[in-house]
Structure formats: C-alpha cells, structure tokens
Design an enzyme around this catalytic site. Structure first.
Site, short mmCIF file in Angstrom:
data_model
loop_
_atom_site.label_atom_id
_atom_site.label_comp_id
_atom_site.label_asym_id
_atom_site.label_seq_id
_atom_site.Cartn_x
_atom_site.Cartn_y
_atom_site.Cartn_z
N GLY A 486 0.62 -1.16 0.02
CA GLY A 486 -0.23 -0.10 0.12
C GLY A 486 0.85 1.29 0.15
N SER A 487 1.72 1.64 1.15
CA SER A 487 2.09 2.67 1.26
C SER A 487 3.64 2.80 0.39
CB SER A 487 2.22 3.32 2.65
OG SER A 487 3.45 2.45 3.08
N TRP A 615 -6.16 -0.31 17.09
CA TRP A 615 -5.10 0.50 16.92
C TRP A 615 -5.60 1.93 17.31
CZ3 TRP A 615 -1.93 -0.68 11.87
CH2 TRP A 615 -1.21 -1.99 12.13
N CYS A 697 -0.24 -8.23 9.96
CA CYS A 697 0.85 -7.88 10.16
C CYS A 697 1.28 -8.89 11.50
CB CYS A 697 1.10 -6.38 10.60
SG CYS A 697 0.94 -5.15 9.54
N GLU A 719 2.34 -10.68 6.77
CA GLU A 719 3.95 -10.50 7.07
C GLU A 719 4.34 -11.55 7.68
OE1 GLU A 719 6.07 -6.70 9.16
OE2 GLU A 719 3.76 -6.70 9.37
N HIS A 749 11.13 -3.85 7.39
CA HIS A 749 11.55 -3.13 8.53
C HIS A 749 12.99 -3.23 8.55
CE1 HIS A 749 7.29 -2.94 9.84
NE2 HIS A 749 7.26 -4.38 9.59
#
Length: 812
Positions: A486-487, A615, A697, A719, A749
């Site tokens: 996505g990002s 979140w 994730c 992930e 990461h």
C-alpha cells in the site's frame, strides 16, 4: 479540569540540577531476608499511602527518543548525543514520579529499542550471525539484532501479548552460552540513585523471557525452551548480586506470562526457578508483577506458594476475576500491588470506583498491605495530556495520559490512607458524569443499525473459487502476480505539504496537485518495475488509522499522543469517544484519480474495522464488538462507493486482527467470531468480479488459520519474512486454502536489500506447499518507512525473482 489534569511531566530543560531526595522505598524497615530452616521470615511493613508504577513511556513527551535514535542511525549524531538524550529522559521521568509522591519508582524500564532485547543483551544470548563473542554488548551489536545490517538479517519481531507494542524475539537453543553481557539495569539504578531517587529495578522474569523466545534456526522446533532455565538463572543471580551491591532494596520481576494458559510442567518450572534464586534474593524485597489479564487459578496458586516474595502485582482493570481469587486466598504479611489505574487506555480513572475496589481489598489483606498501582506499564498509553493544546475542553476533561495517571495513582493512595483530596475527587466525579451524559457520545440511529447487524450474517454470494475465475477474466493477471501492500516512502517534503495544507498555509488546489504528482511518480515507478497490481502509495495519508478516523464521526485526535510501537516507530492512536458514522466518501476521489493514471489494476486502500478498533484508544462505556460493528458499517459504505467508481481491486487491511485476540483460550472464540463478522460486513455486497484483498501484520496465524479462511477474502497478504515461514507450516500440515495468498518475501523493517536469488528461494519454499495459481509475490508490509533507493532496489529484485520462477513454471 481540576487539579489532577494540571499535573505534568516536567520539560527536560526545566529540571533543577540537584533534585530533592526521595526516601528509599524500603527505608521504613529492613530488607526482607529469605526464609530458611533456621530463620523466620520478616516481612516488609508498608507505610500507608503506598503507590507504585509498573513502568513508564520511554519515548519522551515529544518523541525525543525517536528523533535521537534516527539521527544516530543516520550518522548525524554520535553515541554521546544519543546517551545524553536518553539520560535526560530518564531523569525527567524519575523526577516526575518523585514529585508526584510515588513511593515505588521503577528503573530499567527505559530502553533504546525494546525491553526483551535488553534482556537478551543482559543474558548474552546474541545469535552468532552478529559476530559478538564476549564483553559488554555495544550499540553496534544491539541495533544489528533489532534492525539487521548489511550482512545479517534482523531478529524476528512480534506483538507483546495483545498490545500494539512489538518485541524482539530471542533465538535460543541448547548451544547458547549465556553470560552477563549488559549491565544496563545496575547502571540505571545507580544513575537514579545519584539523583537522590531510590528505585525498584525491573527485570523481565526468566519464565516470561524463555516462553516468549523461539528455537533458533537449525534447532528443532520441538526444542523445550524451559530446558534452558538452569543456564540463565546464574546470569540473573549475577545481576541480583550487582544490584544489591549498588544498594538496591527492591527488585521487580515482570512475569506477564502467568496470565496465559500454562500447563502443570510450566508452572512447576516457574516455581522451581524462583526457589532456585532464593539465596540470591535474600536481602531484597521482591515484587512479581503480572498484567494484561486475569491470572488463572492454578497459576495464582503457584504464585502464592512462592517464598522470598514480598508482594504480588495484578491487573485489576482487565483481570476482574483475579479479585475473586484474592478474596479466597491471599497470604498474610504479603503486599498486594493493586493495578486499578488503567495502563492501556487514555480515559481518566473513575477515582470513586477505584477507591471502592481498594476498600474491598483492604477488608481482605489489610490497609497497610495494599499498594495502589497501574494495571500494567504506562508504556502503552500516551505520555502527557498537557501537550494537547487543540483538544476541546470537554473531551480533554475526560482523559488522562501517563503523566496524569501517575498523579491518579498517588491521589488514590492518599485517599486510601485518609488524606482524600475532596476537591480533586469532586472534579473527577463531575468529569465522569459529563462523559456519561454528553450528547456527542450516543447516536440512536447508529445503535439501531448495529442491533440489526448483530441479528444477521454476512457472506459473499458465491464461493471464492468461482469469484477468482470472474476476477481473473477481468484482471488477466500472470502466475505469481506481484503487488505491494500500500504505502510508498513518505518524504520530508510530502510530510511538509500535508502539514501546510492542514494548517491552511496552502490551497486545496495546490495540495491536490502535489498529491497527484506524487501518485504519478509512484505509479510510473511501479510500471517501470513491472509490478502487476498497483497502489497509489498513500501520499495523502499520515497514518492508516488516523486518515480514516479524521473522516468519521465519534473520533478525536491528539497532537502529541504518541505511543511506541517498536524502536523509533511511534503511532498516534485516535480516540474513539462516541458512536461512529461516515458523513461522506473518504477515498473515492483519490482512488479514482489514481486509477485513471494507469491501465493496470489499481488497489483501493482501506483500513478494516478490527484494525481501526485495535489501533485506537477505544471508549470503555460499551462492548468493543459494538464499536467494531459501527466502524464496519462505515467501511461497508466506502467499499460499495469504490466499486461504483470502477475500482476493481479493494484492499481492506486487517493488520491488527490477531493482536486483539484474548490471551485466554476460553475467550478467543467469541472475539474471533465478531472480528470475522465485522470484516465480512465490509465487503459482502460486492460483485464476484471485484477482488477483495486483506493484509495482516506480525502475527502467529497458525492457531487462527480457520478464522482467516472464514473471513472469505479473495487474496490475503501476510507479514512473514521474519518468521522463518512459520505460516507455511500450517499448509504443510494439510490446511487447504483456496484463496490467493501472499506471504511477504522480504522484510521492509530492515534497510537490508534482499537479492533476487534470496527472494526466489523464498518463493520456491512457498510453492512447496502452495499452488502457483494462488500464490502472490509481495513485500512484508507497506514501504512508508523506507527510502526510495531501498524501495527501488528491493522491488526490482522482487519482480525479477517472480519472473524467474514464473519462467521456470512455464517450462515445467
């Protein structure tokens, strides 16, 4: 706001050079000796007005640690600069607690990255790939374990119990040579002592450390981690001796693993471990802290049987059943650290309600044996409400961040001892009443919609196999289709443009033009690389939850309500204070713009209801699942609007699905049922040819794979790269998964760039258990935190690997 809300963490620059001393925690009486056959135990007698904090946020009121770390990693500052920032943060934290009147102030809860990684360093349990052999572990090895380096990948990172904090997973095996390799705990104790503040050093307990570890690569997965207990206890003993020599009178062992469903052998190992340390604990007052949930009855019984323990800490916010166990049996003479102030949320404590709980405990154990505490470390809440200048006064009056919670703890302790601050309690009662009666909290129409949703089920109209055929006819994708999550990188200029638009320093026309140009750059890059299903890069979004929350009613946002997620990564959770609606479309304008820039499929990107819930700081005046269903209905409207606008691939991220899973197995089915239901609500009305993706994730999915299948997404990306393909073991065991699946092929990461060959090897491992017709190739997660140089190289190698394996499949 009243007196409570005005208490704050002192600015670093305003601290006096020589702070006033705080009487040592155990200055009233001698230390507790260990019980032996020849000596009767003498128990510590607490003064009234005892208060305790389990732990405190380490990032700083304005993310000082984050910026210091990133500057150090980028080579802009040196070790001394980083250590000075850290020392100032620790100093301000300890002084805030001392000035607030806290009696038991923790030390060694600060970390440059993660407290589990600190424990790994303390024990010298460094994997061989980092090249460390002996001596004090320095930042080079420490940060390599956390982030990887050019020649060695990082250690796995996963969720800390059911929080949004991540810890670095120790890699252990029978050949690990444990040694005392980091003296951080004693150094920080001495540091506080030099300031005139006597602290309680905090260590992660040996049971929690081992049971949250994993077998190292090459070690049998069945290896019993608890078999290492006799190897790590000598190091713990060295640490204890070091602390005693430095003048420590208390030690806090964090053993949150006790809230899990441990078996008889594990509980016996726990008991044996602390029995083995008895002689080393002599002369220390010992606190064993548990948190995050109820302690099961058998674990509670084991805990209560321990000798040489002065006090026990319990989460009495999430662990209400523990209160019943305390009523039935609590050992005479022991201290009860009562966690009545919520360490995981931002709502002001109902002081009168907490006082009633404390009075109940007084009847059981005696007033002098009750210590008022937080439910867990305040690491999981925001730092200081005083920094919130833009929140409206009514909402702000309902809140308390870490700095204010410290004051709440002491206010309860004072009241409990007979020194009640009537004005403060009156102000608190008024604020509690304001929240209960405020019209901004409840929307009758939303409540009715949720009631209707709970009475029905939601499924796509056809099976996934039929849908995938319709989607392939429309999308015409190759085998092993490539995509990203996505990002794309968020540059300094991009962040500046968003800030300026939010501050109304630039026009909407200029802002949209800037985002459009960023889209064009990201889309062109993906097309040049040969990626099959594109994303627009989310240039318009600051955060995947905040972006949506800002456009939904019932949400509020802070300016500095940051919480550490891992390392320097901080998140700013929105506050859900009321019923939720979607006033207008949130992403259709942006997704439609992006789709017009390419002939390839363009994903519409949404955050799922469970992730938005998990979140966020969630209202605590109604069940969480009801709030989740409200969010699901809002996302459902957005999904259907995207489909009408011609978006054929829609990703609904449920990155946080598993982290909301209750720690106790008896409570997990209910959570999974409503979480899966909420996801299905969002997309059950779309056409077969509309492809629904989801992403997850940092999770161990093996035990919830059937719930994931029940979500009925067309494609799931996961992930996976740091987990040594643990997920794939599920399919080795025969679980059938008919939808598309994309286990991450490289770790975003870490700055390390994986080679084409390395990624190809990962793909081949996946093809050993997954059909090539369902396998997707993608990174682990979004690329927001990487730079474009890293992204281009990694994605280029990823696409090359996919094409390589694709060509091999075509030949076979």
């Amino acid at each position: 706001m009243g007196q409570l809300a005005l208490q704050r963490l002192q600015p670093l620059a305003s601290l006096p050079r020589r702070p006033p001393s705080l009487p040592p925690p155990s200055s009233a009486t001698p230390s507790l000796p260990c019980a032996t056959a020849s000596r009767r135990p003498r128990f510590y007698v607490a003064r009234a007005m005892s208060s305790h904090i389990v732990g405190y946020p380490r990032i700083g009121p304005k993310r000082e640690l984050k910026f210091a770390l990133e500057s150090f990693w980028d080579g802009k500052t040196n070790v001394d600069d980083l250590q000075n920032v850290a020392a100032n943060l620790r100093k301000s934290i300890w002084k805030h607690m001392a000035h607030a009147g806290i009696k038991y102030i923790p030390s060694n809860t600060f970390s440059y990255y993660d407290q589990m990684l600190d424990t790994t360093a303390m024990l010298g349990a460094v994997p061989s790939r980092y090249g460390w052999e002996s001596g004090e572990i320095g930042f080079d090895v420490y940060f390599s374990m956390a982030r990887g380096n050019a020649s060695a990948h990082a250690m796995e990172m996963t969720k800390w119990f059911d929080t949004n904090y991540h810890y670095i997973v120790p890699e252990l095996g029978p050949d690990v040579n444990f040694s005392y390799a980091s003296h951080k705990a004693v150094v920080e104790f001495k540091e506080a002592k030099a300031l005139g503040i006597d602290t309680v050093p905090v260590l992660i307990g040996p049971m929690t450390y081992l049971l949250l570890s994993k077998p190292a690569k090459g070690v049998e997965k069945s290896f019993c981690l608890l078999s290492l207990i006799d190897k790590i206890l000598p190091v713990y003993k060295e640490v204890l001796a070091d602390l005693k020599s430095a003048g420590a009178r208390w030690i806090q062992f964090d053993e949150p693993i006790l809230v899990m469903d441990l078996d008889t052998s594990q509980l016996q190992a726990f008991s044996d471990a602390y029995s083995h340390m008895e002689s080393s604990l002599a002369g220390l007052n010992v606190l064993i802290a548990t948190y995050f949930a109820d302690v099961p009855a058998e674990a509670y019984k084991t805990l209560m049987s321990l000798k040489c323990v002065t006090g026990f800490g319990f989460d009495l916010v999430r662990g209400l059943e523990t209160l019943d166990l305390i009523k039935m049996n609590f050992p005479r003479g022991k201290l009860l650290f009562a966690g009545v102030v919520d360490g995981r949320n931002i709502w002001a404590n109902d002081l009168s309600a907490s006082l009633k709980t404390l009075q109940t405990l007084e009847d059981i154990v005696g007033k002098e044996k009750v210590v008022v505490s937080t439910s867990c470390s305040l690491l999981h809440t925001a730092v200081d409400l005083v920094n919130e200048m833009k929140l409206d006064k009514e909402l702000k009056s309902w809140l308390a961040f870490a700095a204010q919670k410290v004051v709440e703890v002491n206010a309860l302790a004072k009241s409990f001892s007979g020194a009640k601050d009537e004005a403060l309690f009156s102000s608190n009662s008024m604020r509690q009443a304001s929240r209960r009666s405020s019209p901004r909290v409840t929307n009758a129409a939303v409540q009715q919609d949720v009631d209707a949703v709970k009475k029905s089920d939601h499924h796509r109209s056809t099976e996934v196999s039929v849908r995938l055929q319709a989607q392939q006819k429309k999308l015409n994708l190759p085998a092993l289709p490539t995509t990203t999550i996505g990002s794309f990188p968020q540059t300094t200029d991009l962040r500046r443009i968003r800030r300026e638009f939010k501050a109304k320093k630039i026009s909407e026309v200029d802002y949209v033009q800037t985002i459009k140009e960023e889209y064009e750059k990201v889309i062109k890059l993906q097309e040049e690389l040969g990626i099959d299903v594109l994303v627009h890069g989310e240039a318009e979004r600051n955060d995947m939850v905040e972006f949506f929350g800002e456009q939904l009613s019932g949400f509020a946002f802070t300016s500095n309500g940051w919480v550490q997620s891992y390392g320097s990564r901080c998140v700013k959770p929105p506050i859900i204070y009321g019923d939720i609606t979607r006033p207008k479309a949130m992403t259709v304008f942006w997704s439609s713009m992006a789709q017009k820039m390419t002939q390839r499929p363009m994903k519409g990107m949404l955050t799922g209801p469970v992730t938005i819930l998990n979140w966020s700081f969630v209202r605590n005046d109604q069940p969480r699942h009801e709030t989740c269903f409200q969010i699901a209905l809002a996302i459902k409207d957005e999904v259907e609007d995207l489909e009408k606008a011609g978006v054929t691939v829609i990703q609904i991220d449920e990155a946080a699905l598993r982290e909301g899973l209750p720690l106790r197995k008896s409570e997990q089915k209910f959570y999974l049922d409503w979480a899966v239901h909420a996801f299905r609500i969002t997309n059950s009305g779309v056409q077969d040819s509309t492809q629904i993706h989801t992403h997850m994730c940092y999770s161990n999915f093996n035990d919830i794979i059937h719930s994931i299948i029940d979500m009925d997404a067309d494609v799931i990306t996961i992930e996976n790269s740091r987990s040594d393909e643990k997920l794939l073991s599920v399919f080795h065991e025969g679980v059938k998964y008919g939808a598309g699946i994309g286990p991450g092929v490289y770790d975003i990461h870490s700055p390390r760039i994986p080679s084409t060959e390395e990624i190809a090897e990962r793909i081949n491992k996946m093809l050993a258990v997954l059909d090539s017709k369902v396998l997707w190739v993608n990174p682990d997660c979004g690329l927001k935190t990487r730079n474009y140089s890293e992204v281009k190289s990694a994605l280029s190698n990823m696409v090359a690997a996919a094409k390589l394996i694709r060509s091999q499949l075509n030949k076979s």
